[in-house]
Design an enzyme around this catalytic site. Structure first.
Site, PDB file in Angstrom:
ATOM      1  N   LYS A 197       0.906  -1.063  -0.044  1.00 36.45           N
ATOM      2  CA  LYS A 197       0.020  -0.049  -0.011  1.00 36.45           C
ATOM      3  C   LYS A 197       0.825   1.021   0.012  1.00 36.45           C
ATOM      4  O   LYS A 197       1.820   1.483   1.063  1.00 36.45           O
ATOM      5  CB  LYS A 197      -0.707   0.014   1.285  1.00 36.45           C
ATOM      6  N   LYS A 250      -2.048  -1.393  -4.036  1.00 39.28           N
ATOM      7  CA  LYS A 250      -2.946  -0.245  -3.947  1.00 39.28           C
ATOM      8  C   LYS A 250      -1.987   0.978  -3.936  1.00 39.28           C
ATOM      9  O   LYS A 250      -1.111   1.057  -3.264  1.00 39.28           O
ATOM     10  CB  LYS A 250      -3.618  -0.460  -2.598  1.00 39.28           C
TER      11      LYS A 250
HETATM   12  C1  PBG Z   1      -7.366   3.073   5.607  1.00 35.25           C
HETATM   13  C2  PBG Z   1      -7.778   3.046   4.008  1.00 35.25           C
HETATM   14  C3  PBG Z   1      -7.645   3.997   3.265  1.00 35.25           C
HETATM   15  C4  PBG Z   1      -7.898   3.507   2.034  1.00 35.25           C
HETATM   16  C5  PBG Z   1      -8.456   2.394   2.201  1.00 35.25           C
HETATM   17  N1  PBG Z   1      -8.172   1.806   3.384  1.00 35.25           N
HETATM   18  C6  PBG Z   1      -7.109   5.218   3.188  1.00 35.25           C
HETATM   19  C7  PBG Z   1      -5.729   5.719   3.721  1.00 35.25           C
HETATM   20  O1  PBG Z   1      -4.937   4.975   3.718  1.00 35.25           O
HETATM   21  O2  PBG Z   1      -5.568   7.071   4.064  1.00 35.25           O
HETATM   22  C8  PBG Z   1      -8.224   4.129   0.561  1.00 35.25           C
HETATM   23  C9  PBG Z   1      -9.354   3.825  -0.350  1.00 35.25           C
HETATM   24  C10 PBG Z   1      -9.262   4.825  -1.610  1.00 35.25           C
HETATM   25  O3  PBG Z   1      -8.803   5.676  -1.935  1.00 35.25           O
HETATM   26  O4  PBG Z   1     -10.455   4.426  -2.422  1.00 35.25           O
HETATM   27  N2  PBG Z   1      -6.432   2.930   5.932  1.00 35.25           N
END
Ligand code: PBG
Length: 328
Positions: A197, A250
């Protein structure tokens, strides 16, 4: 290969031939639809994500029922709670909105539906970070956060979640969650780890939607640096060792190389998350008439699959299953 014995255009002669030789296919059963469930039950449209709406537990049951009929079977739930605390403890509340929604979905649809839950603290912490913060230094504390995350994952499993998906990016969380689930008898709950991520600008619309933007600083001390591919492989290797069943990359489109490399190295199912910014960019461009929405969406999803993803999380899922069932 030599021209004119090889003429590539022969493969493109008609739609039927193109379909016959096509290498990649986007299917409804590969898609996961991310949904936001609000504890206060409000059902407003989400400003930063045109076309998306918040759900109450009741409206979610209804919507999922309709989508199941169209062949969309997997959903990932994000909670928008009414109360926050510094340690995000309410994320593990058995009566929390996510836990209630999971129970209701499983009561209603059983194994017909795949219920995935996002395991993180950022919607539940007053400061908006994904872990516990040291008040003196402002540091995001890794190890103290793990216990809370395990509690959250366990509460989701107890509610009936099929898959828990930790998205916090603390080191060691997959192992702690796996151990906790085993101890409590949830040996059949899958872990889909947000393994790679990245620290991305494309989460902006989500943070507005989930009310989870960090109050100070940013997430660069825990989410991955976009300049790194090899580190992503290390993240995945660790998560595999700790017991992850599905590995996620992601965002998706800016990281197709990461998806490709993950596919090459691991035999595990690979998921890719087409995130909120990827969604809203296409929506905005389409509403200005700059691009054709349907064509652009199907092209991005095809690219993500071609790169090697088995599973795609996308806010376009309901639209896509609609288009696919029209036979286009
Ligand atoms: C929570 C989370 C996030 C997303 C999914 N789970 C936000 C972040 O990390 O700030 C982002 C999903 C999206 O942008 O569609 N940690």
């Amino acid at each position: 290969m030599e021209f004119p014995r090889t003429r590539m255009r022969r493969y493109r002669k008609s739609e039927a031939i193109r379909d016959l030789v096509a290498e990649t296919d986007v299917k409804p059963e590969d898609l996961v639809y991310p949904v936001f469930v609000r504890e206060d039950g409000r059902r407003d449209e989400i400003d930063s994500m045109p076309g998306q709406r918040y759900h109450s537990v009741g409206s979610l049951i209804e919507e999922v029922g309709k989508l199941l009929d169209k062949g969309l079977k997997a959903f990932i739930l994000f909670g928008v709670p009414e109360k926050k605390d510094p340690e995000g403890r309410s994320a593990a509340d058995p009566e929390g909105v996510v836990q209630r929604a999971v129970r209701a979905l499983k009561d209603e649809y059983g194994d017909e539906v795949v219920v995935i839950t996002d395991v993180c603290l950022c919607q539940y912490t007053t400061h908006g970070h994904c872990g516990i913060v040291d008040e003196d230094t402002g540091k995001i504390l890794n190890d103290p956060t793990l216990e809370v995350l395990a509690e959250v994952a366990l509460s989701h499993a107890e509610a009936g979640a099929d898959v828990v998906a930790p998205s916090d990016m603390m080191d060691g969380r997959v192992g702690v969650i796996r151990e906790r689930l085993e101890e409590e008898g949830f040996d059949d709950v899958l872990i889909m780890s947000y393994a790679a991520k990245y620290h991305s600008a494309f989460y902006g619309p989500f943070r507005e939607a989930a009310e989870s933007a960090p109050e100070f600083g940013d997430r660069s001390t825990y989410q991955m640096d976009p300049r790194c591919l090899r580190q992503a492989m290390m993240e995945m290797e660790l998560d595999v060792e700790e017991g992850a069943d599905i590995l996620m990359v992601k965002p998706a489109l800016p990281y197709l190389d990461v998806i490709r490399e993950a596919r090459r190295r691991f035999d595990h199912p690979i998921a890719a998350y087409q995130v909120s910014g990827e969604y809203s960019m296409i929506k905005a461009a389409a509403s200005e008439g700059y691009i054709d929405e349907k064509a652009a969406v199907l092209e991005t999803l095809t690219s993500i699959k071609r790169a090697g993803a088995d599973i795609i999380l996308t806010y376009f899922a309901p639209e896509v299953v609609g288009w696919l069932s029209e036979g286009s």
